[in-house]
Design a protein around this motif. Structure first.
Motif, PDB file in Angstrom:
ATOM      1  N   VAL A  86       9.988  -2.762  -3.394  1.00 34.76           N
ATOM      2  CA  VAL A  86      10.879  -3.025  -4.630  1.00 34.76           C
ATOM      3  C   VAL A  86      12.548  -3.066  -4.007  1.00 34.76           C
ATOM      4  CG1 VAL A  86      11.779  -1.930  -6.758  1.00 34.76           C
ATOM      5  CG2 VAL A  86       9.318  -2.003  -6.066  1.00 34.76           C
ATOM      6  N   ALA A  87      12.799  -2.017  -3.157  1.00 38.55           N
ATOM      7  CA  ALA A  87      14.228  -1.887  -2.551  1.00 38.55           C
ATOM      8  C   ALA A  87      14.587  -3.135  -1.915  1.00 38.55           C
ATOM      9  CB  ALA A  87      14.216  -0.643  -1.559  1.00 38.55           C
ATOM     10  N   ILE A  88      13.717  -3.817  -1.018  1.00 37.61           N
ATOM     11  CA  ILE A  88      14.087  -4.877  -0.292  1.00 37.61           C
ATOM     12  C   ILE A  88      14.040  -6.097  -1.153  1.00 37.61           C
ATOM     13  CG2 ILE A  88      13.131  -6.372   1.264  1.00 37.61           C
ATOM     14  CD1 ILE A  88      11.706  -4.378   3.026  1.00 37.61           C
ATOM     15  N   ARG A  89      13.504  -6.328  -2.250  1.00 37.01           N
ATOM     16  CA  ARG A  89      13.488  -7.215  -3.297  1.00 37.01           C
ATOM     17  C   ARG A  89      14.860  -6.997  -4.161  1.00 37.01           C
ATOM     18  NH1 ARG A  89       8.815 -10.123  -4.826  1.00 37.01           N
ATOM     19  NH2 ARG A  89      10.143 -11.429  -6.024  1.00 37.01           N
ATOM     20  N   THR A  90      15.050  -5.887  -4.377  1.00 36.37           N
ATOM     21  CA  THR A  90      16.418  -5.847  -4.857  1.00 36.37           C
ATOM     22  C   THR A  90      17.601  -6.278  -4.262  1.00 36.37           C
ATOM     23  OG1 THR A  90      15.367  -3.687  -6.150  1.00 36.37           O
ATOM     24  CG2 THR A  90      17.819  -4.055  -5.877  1.00 36.37           C
ATOM     25  N   VAL A  91      17.536  -5.884  -2.820  1.00 39.34           N
ATOM     26  CA  VAL A  91      18.666  -6.367  -1.925  1.00 39.34           C
ATOM     27  C   VAL A  91      18.543  -7.707  -1.874  1.00 39.34           C
ATOM     28  CG1 VAL A  91      19.739  -6.432   0.341  1.00 39.34           C
ATOM     29  CG2 VAL A  91      18.823  -4.022  -0.645  1.00 39.34           C
ATOM     30  N   TYR A  93       0.730  -1.163   0.017  1.00 34.39           N
ATOM     31  CA  TYR A  93      -0.074  -0.017   0.027  1.00 34.39           C
ATOM     32  C   TYR A  93       0.839   1.243   0.013  1.00 34.39           C
ATOM     33  CZ  TYR A  93      -3.838   2.812   1.695  1.00 34.39           C
ATOM     34  OH  TYR A  93      -4.857   4.013   1.816  1.00 34.39           O
ATOM     35  N   TYR A  94       0.421   2.095  -0.840  1.00 37.11           N
ATOM     36  CA  TYR A  94       1.287   3.454  -1.008  1.00 37.11           C
ATOM     37  C   TYR A  94       2.851   3.297  -0.858  1.00 37.11           C
ATOM     38  CZ  TYR A  94      -2.531   6.718  -0.915  1.00 37.11           C
ATOM     39  OH  TYR A  94      -3.707   7.418  -1.489  1.00 37.11           O
ATOM     40  N   ASP A  95       3.445   3.743  -0.123  1.00 35.37           N
ATOM     41  CA  ASP A  95       5.044   3.871  -0.049  1.00 35.37           C
ATOM     42  C   ASP A  95       5.505   2.372   0.143  1.00 35.37           C
ATOM     43  OD1 ASP A  95       4.872   6.597  -0.508  1.00 35.37           O
ATOM     44  OD2 ASP A  95       5.765   7.074   1.455  1.00 35.37           O
ATOM     45  N   GLU A  96       4.687   1.516   0.582  1.00 30.43           N
ATOM     46  CA  GLU A  96       5.220   0.238   0.717  1.00 30.43           C
ATOM     47  C   GLU A  96       5.609  -0.187  -0.889  1.00 30.43           C
ATOM     48  OE1 GLU A  96       3.387  -2.985   3.570  1.00 30.43           O
ATOM     49  OE2 GLU A  96       2.006  -2.119   2.434  1.00 30.43           O
ATOM     50  N   PHE A 107       2.723  -2.912   7.653  1.00 34.46           N
ATOM     51  CA  PHE A 107       3.162  -1.990   6.608  1.00 34.46           C
ATOM     52  C   PHE A 107       4.615  -2.346   6.274  1.00 34.46           C
ATOM     53  CE2 PHE A 107       0.068   1.713   6.016  1.00 34.46           C
ATOM     54  CZ  PHE A 107      -0.820   0.743   5.691  1.00 34.46           C
ATOM     55  N   LEU A 108       5.080  -2.647   5.142  1.00 31.19           N
ATOM     56  CA  LEU A 108       6.759  -2.645   4.947  1.00 31.19           C
ATOM     57  C   LEU A 108       7.154  -1.419   4.695  1.00 31.19           C
ATOM     58  CD1 LEU A 108       8.344  -5.316   4.767  1.00 31.19           C
ATOM     59  CD2 LEU A 108       8.266  -5.078   2.082  1.00 31.19           C
ATOM     60  N   LEU A 109       7.427  -0.697   6.005  1.00 29.78           N
ATOM     61  CA  LEU A 109       7.834   0.674   6.124  1.00 29.78           C
ATOM     62  C   LEU A 109       8.884   0.660   7.191  1.00 29.78           C
ATOM     63  CD1 LEU A 109       4.674   2.889   5.495  1.00 29.78           C
ATOM     64  CD2 LEU A 109       6.266   2.446   3.850  1.00 29.78           C
ATOM     65  N   PRO A 110       9.828   1.738   7.183  1.00 27.49           N
ATOM     66  CA  PRO A 110      10.901   1.543   8.373  1.00 27.49           C
ATOM     67  C   PRO A 110      10.406   2.393   9.748  1.00 27.49           C
ATOM     68  CG  PRO A 110      11.505   3.298   6.751  1.00 27.49           C
ATOM     69  CD  PRO A 110      10.131   2.507   6.318  1.00 27.49           C
ATOM     70  N   GLU A 111       9.167   3.167   9.658  1.00 36.10           N
ATOM     71  CA  GLU A 111       8.954   3.717  10.794  1.00 36.10           C
ATOM     72  C   GLU A 111       8.528   2.832  11.997  1.00 36.10           C
ATOM     73  OE1 GLU A 111       9.315   6.276   8.015  1.00 36.10           O
ATOM     74  OE2 GLU A 111       7.863   4.813   7.590  1.00 36.10           O
ATOM     75  N   MET A 112       7.835   1.768  11.891  1.00 33.67           N
ATOM     76  CA  MET A 112       7.722   0.755  13.038  1.00 33.67           C
ATOM     77  C   MET A 112       9.119   0.278  13.430  1.00 33.67           C
ATOM     78  SD  MET A 112       5.038   0.166  15.091  1.00 33.67           S
ATOM     79  CE  MET A 112       3.588   0.451  14.005  1.00 33.67           C
ATOM     80  N   PRO A 113      10.006  -0.337  12.564  1.00 31.35           N
ATOM     81  CA  PRO A 113      11.166  -0.704  13.060  1.00 31.35           C
ATOM     82  C   PRO A 113      12.114   0.411  14.058  1.00 31.35           C
ATOM     83  CG  PRO A 113      11.195  -1.422  10.859  1.00 31.35           C
ATOM     84  CD  PRO A 113       9.749  -0.314  11.071  1.00 31.35           C
ATOM     85  N   MET A 114      11.788   1.722  13.551  1.00 32.93           N
ATOM     86  CA  MET A 114      12.295   2.931  14.310  1.00 32.93           C
ATOM     87  C   MET A 114      11.734   2.876  15.642  1.00 32.93           C
ATOM     88  SD  MET A 114      14.508   4.497  12.649  1.00 32.93           S
ATOM     89  CE  MET A 114      14.797   6.091  13.520  1.00 32.93           C
ATOM     90  N   ALA A 115      10.489   2.525  15.797  1.00 31.75           N
ATOM     91  CA  ALA A 115       9.839   2.704  17.130  1.00 31.75           C
ATOM     92  C   ALA A 115      10.457   1.526  17.857  1.00 31.75           C
ATOM     93  CB  ALA A 115       8.320   2.480  16.899  1.00 31.75           C
TER      94      ALA A 115
END
Length: 476
Positions: free
Chosen positions: A47-52, A38-41, A141-149
């Motif tokens: 895409v970036a995670i799949r690229t790595v 969804y959205y920025d995911e 969500f596959l976003l970095p905000e929750m890891p930051m929490a």
């Protein structure tokens, strides 16, 4: 030690309650796990995670093109790609990675509250955290905000427990997940300085040792940013540097928005009412004696919240960027409310339940595309993209919204089943053959303008709850 069934409702009742709350939370989120990103995911993070994952696991700046990483360090992408090496690259796998991080955030929120305050405060903090609309929406969500929490609560957890090595590792990982982790470092350093000057009989050498401990993660992370400078010519991504607030008016506007988001919006006005009343009650009461170490912890946590709001609003501001402060913010609120109202045996549970219900009510009834039930938006988008695929519109010129442009063209987003669409246009032009309008993104005035100036025929429309998406054919 043998665990008796009676212990679950006695000695370990708050652990049992927390486990049940998290279980119910996970059961609710199960239907979301197989949904597309969804959205920025969808772009750039999936895409970036799949690229790595495809190119080989790496923590170097060269692991991703800066346009794909958005200039952020690649710790989050590295961990996500490592997870997919073990559990596969399906949508379920990607969302499960995010959910594990969210559950760990809730678990350590409980552990922090339990260790430094009480079992009950830990459980109340978890309830108030996982009932937040932002937490419910963003947990998968596959976003970095929750890891930051998660890194934030872990850093505080190890810092106050004097676990130096663990603190340095978590703080360095936080800095290598997102640059905003520097706010926690600055907050701890400033809080230690204030604590030193306000304390009695403190040795200067102790302050130096504490500040050096806080600085070690910065030294580790600096190696990464130095490499980034050597390779790309910049320490921090120019896009974000160019979007720093240049005027006082814009800064104050976003500062007001960020402050209101944390303290008022999404049902938190009710929480703040009881927090403020609780502070007044505790200040007037002569019977409540709060231990100095608990006051100190609350001061450190709340200072971080305030500094993070200021940083986030001075920087490129989005409400979701404030996710990192929620565990700390909720713990402080839970402590104040519990200290003020906890002695009221029958009223207190009603207050806490009411606050949680208020949070959930906002989540259920909100109509924006942010911190609410986003599944209807995805369902109608999936139906529309499937319709376009079934109709063989892969080479048609289609004007559509920003998010759908990626959904039509990016297989990793999880929408298209076959080949990419070749002409998804950013602007409506003479060659446009179809228009797709969405309740999530399109400005109604923009839609009216296009309809007024062109002859459009409605081809199909999909709706679910208050979300809709329309496909129009442009008549020449």
């Amino acid at each position: 030690m043998t665990l008796k069934p009676s212990d679950l409702l006695g000695k370990y009742k708050y652990e049992t309650l927390t486990a049940l709350m998290l279980l119910l939370f996970l059961l609710y989120k199960l239907p979301f796990m197989a949904l597309p990103y969804y959205y920025d995911e969808a772009w750039p993070y999936a895409v970036a995670i799949r690229t790595v994952h495809a190119n080989g696991l790496s923590l170097l700046p060269t692991a991703l093109d800066p346009e794909l990483s958005r200039g952020h360090p690649v710790m989050f992408h590295f961990l996500g790609a490592s997870w997919m090496r073990v559990f596969g690259t399906s949508l379920w796998s990607g969302h499960s990675f995010a959910m594990v991080i969210s559950v760990l955030t809730a678990v350590f929120t409980y552990k922090f509250g339990q260790r430094f305050f009480s079992d009950r405060i830990g459980a109340v903090a978890v309830l108030l955290l996982i009932s937040q609309a932002l937490f419910i929406s963003h947990s998968a969500f596959l976003l970095p905000e929750m890891p930051m929490a998660l890194w934030t609560i872990l850093c505080f957890w190890f810092f106050f427990r004097r676990k130096k090595v663990a603190f340095v590792i978590c703080a360095a990982a936080m800095l290598l997940t997102k640059e905003s982790g520097a706010v926690l470092i600055c907050s701890l350093a400033l809080s230690e300085l204030v604590d030193f000057f306000m304390g009695k009989e403190r040795k200067f050498i102790d302050l130096v040792k504490r500040e050096l401990l806080i600085g070690y993660p910065v030294a580790i992370a600096f190696i990464y940013f130095l490499a980034q400078k050597i390779i790309y010519g910049w320490f921090l991504f120019p896009f974000y540097m160019n979007n720093l607030k240049s005027g006082l008016a814009s800064f104050l506007e976003d500062l007001a928005s960020g402050t209101a988001f944390i303290f008022v919006y999404e049902g938190r006005n009710g929480l703040m009412f009881f927090v403020l009343v609780g502070i007044i009650m505790l200040w007037l009461s002569k019977k409540v004696n709060i231990p100095p170490h608990q006051k100190k912890i609350c001061w450190y946590l709340f200072s971080f919240v305030l500094l993070y709001i200021v940083f986030s609003t001075y920087n490129y501001y989005m409400p979701r960027y404030l996710t990192a402060v929620f565990p700390a913010f909720i713990i402080v609120c839970a402590f104040i409310v519990d200290s003020a109202f906890g002695k009221w045996r029958w009223v207190y549970p009603v207050i806490i339940t009411g606050l949680a219900v208020t949070n959930i009510y906002y989540y259920v009834t909100a109509t924006d595309h942010g911190d609410c039930d986003y599944s209807p938006s995805l369902h109608v988008a999936m139906k529309m993209i499937d319709h376009c695929e079934q109709s063989g519109m892969h080479d048609a010129h289609i004007y559509t919204t920003c998010v759908l442009r990626y959904d039509f063209n990016e297989p990793y987003a999880g929408f298209i089943k076959g080949k990419k669409f070749t002409h998804i246009d950013w602007q409506f032009g003479p060659g446009t053959q179809y228009c797709i309008f969405s309740s999530d993104e399109n400005d109604p005035t923009e839609i009216d303008k296009i309809k007024r100036e062109n002859k459009l025929t409605l081809e199909t429309k999909f709706t679910e709850k208050d979300r809709w998406i329309e496909l129009y054919r442009v008549e020449k």
